[in-house]
Design a protein around this motif. Sequence first.
Motif, PDB file in Angstrom:
ATOM      1  N   UNK A   1       8.044  -3.631   0.016  1.00 56.07           N
ATOM      2  CA  UNK A   1       7.353  -2.773  -0.689  1.00 56.07           C
ATOM      3  C   UNK A   1       7.079  -1.696   0.156  1.00 56.07           C
ATOM      4  N   UNK A   2       6.865  -0.452   0.484  1.00 50.86           N
ATOM      5  CA  UNK A   2       6.933   0.462   1.179  1.00 50.86           C
ATOM      6  C   UNK A   2       4.888   0.676   0.699  1.00 50.86           C
ATOM      7  N   UNK A   3       4.156   0.770   1.704  1.00 49.13           N
ATOM      8  CA  UNK A   3       3.240   1.000   1.444  1.00 49.13           C
ATOM      9  C   UNK A   3       2.675   3.078   1.150  1.00 49.13           C
ATOM     10  N   UNK A   4       1.742   3.234   0.174  1.00 43.62           N
ATOM     11  CA  UNK A   4       1.718   4.552  -0.380  1.00 43.62           C
ATOM     12  C   UNK A   4       2.975   5.020  -1.514  1.00 43.62           C
ATOM     13  N   UNK A   5       3.228   6.297  -2.363  1.00 42.58           N
ATOM     14  CA  UNK A   5       3.445   6.908  -3.322  1.00 42.58           C
ATOM     15  C   UNK A   5       5.159   6.339  -3.740  1.00 42.58           C
ATOM     16  N   UNK A   6       5.017   5.530  -4.299  1.00 37.47           N
ATOM     17  CA  UNK A   6       6.648   4.367  -3.959  1.00 37.47           C
ATOM     18  C   UNK A   6       6.954   4.949  -6.328  1.00 37.47           C
ATOM     19  N   UNK A   7       8.318   4.538  -6.757  1.00 35.60           N
ATOM     20  CA  UNK A   7       8.458   4.505  -7.808  1.00 35.60           C
ATOM     21  C   UNK A   7       8.983   4.039  -8.154  1.00 35.60           C
ATOM     22  N   UNK A   8       8.822   1.923  -9.306  1.00 30.16           N
ATOM     23  CA  UNK A   8       8.715   1.815  -9.818  1.00 30.16           C
ATOM     24  C   UNK A   8      10.256   1.705 -10.420  1.00 30.16           C
ATOM     25  N   UNK A   9      10.915   0.846 -10.751  1.00 31.64           N
ATOM     26  CA  UNK A   9      12.512   1.226 -11.733  1.00 31.64           C
ATOM     27  C   UNK A   9      12.672  -0.465 -12.589  1.00 31.64           C
ATOM     28  N   UNK A  10      13.229   0.018 -14.077  1.00 29.25           N
ATOM     29  CA  UNK A  10      13.361  -2.006 -14.602  1.00 29.25           C
ATOM     30  C   UNK A  10      14.449  -1.476 -14.884  1.00 29.25           C
TER      31      UNK A  10
ATOM     32  N   UNK B   1       4.138  -3.603   2.413  1.00 26.97           N
ATOM     33  CA  UNK B   1       3.152  -4.654   1.424  1.00 26.97           C
ATOM     34  C   UNK B   1       4.204  -5.716   0.849  1.00 26.97           C
ATOM     35  N   UNK B   2       3.425  -6.838  -0.154  1.00 25.32           N
ATOM     36  CA  UNK B   2       4.359  -7.904  -0.735  1.00 25.32           C
ATOM     37  C   UNK B   2       3.627  -7.616  -2.056  1.00 25.32           C
ATOM     38  N   UNK B   3       3.994  -7.443  -3.241  1.00 24.92           N
ATOM     39  CA  UNK B   3       3.624  -7.136  -4.515  1.00 24.92           C
ATOM     40  C   UNK B   3       3.778  -8.067  -4.848  1.00 24.92           C
ATOM     41  N   UNK B   4       3.521  -8.837  -6.131  1.00 28.21           N
ATOM     42  CA  UNK B   4       3.690 -10.169  -6.609  1.00 28.21           C
ATOM     43  C   UNK B   4       2.602 -10.305  -8.064  1.00 28.21           C
ATOM     44  N   UNK B   5       3.391 -10.550  -9.227  1.00 27.63           N
ATOM     45  CA  UNK B   5       3.126 -10.378 -10.614  1.00 27.63           C
ATOM     46  C   UNK B   5       3.536 -11.143 -11.791  1.00 27.63           C
TER      47      UNK B   5
END
Length: 162
Positions: free
Chosen positions: A75-84, A26-30
Amino acid sequence: MRFLGVVWGMVCVLAVGCGEEKLPVVTWEGDVTLSGKPIPKGATAVITVYTALGEGISQGTQGEIVNGHYLLKDVPVGDVWVDFNIVRRTPSQNTQDAGRGIMNCESLLPENFQPLREKAEKSEREKHFNLSTEKSKKLSSTRKSQKKREKYKKSTYFCAKR
């Protein structure tokens, strides 16, 4: 002899394989803010999203945060880790280093900042993050993921002169 033929055939099939299976994306934007405030001008900011399945990173994506805004494809669909990783570059205090363009880096995130666990939904495109700059008293992830993050930080050079 027949057994060797079967074993050899299995080795050939395994070597060729069926290709690596990819998760739907999926595509994420924010927008990304630090304690409700915009990311300071001049800061270098990167967002990384990777699957939370298994022990290793199996699928992920990374992108720059520009003026507090990001756009991530795949962005892989499902449970993900988001790091910055958000750093501010300042000239080195050492005159020799400064003369060669070497910069000091100051992380704008707390030292013990941990990746966020999120769920990427097919129907969700907009995703905003307000990151706390307060030092967390409770660590939410295991020692193993802390070591992975430390290794990642050491192997990533965000402060190289552009």
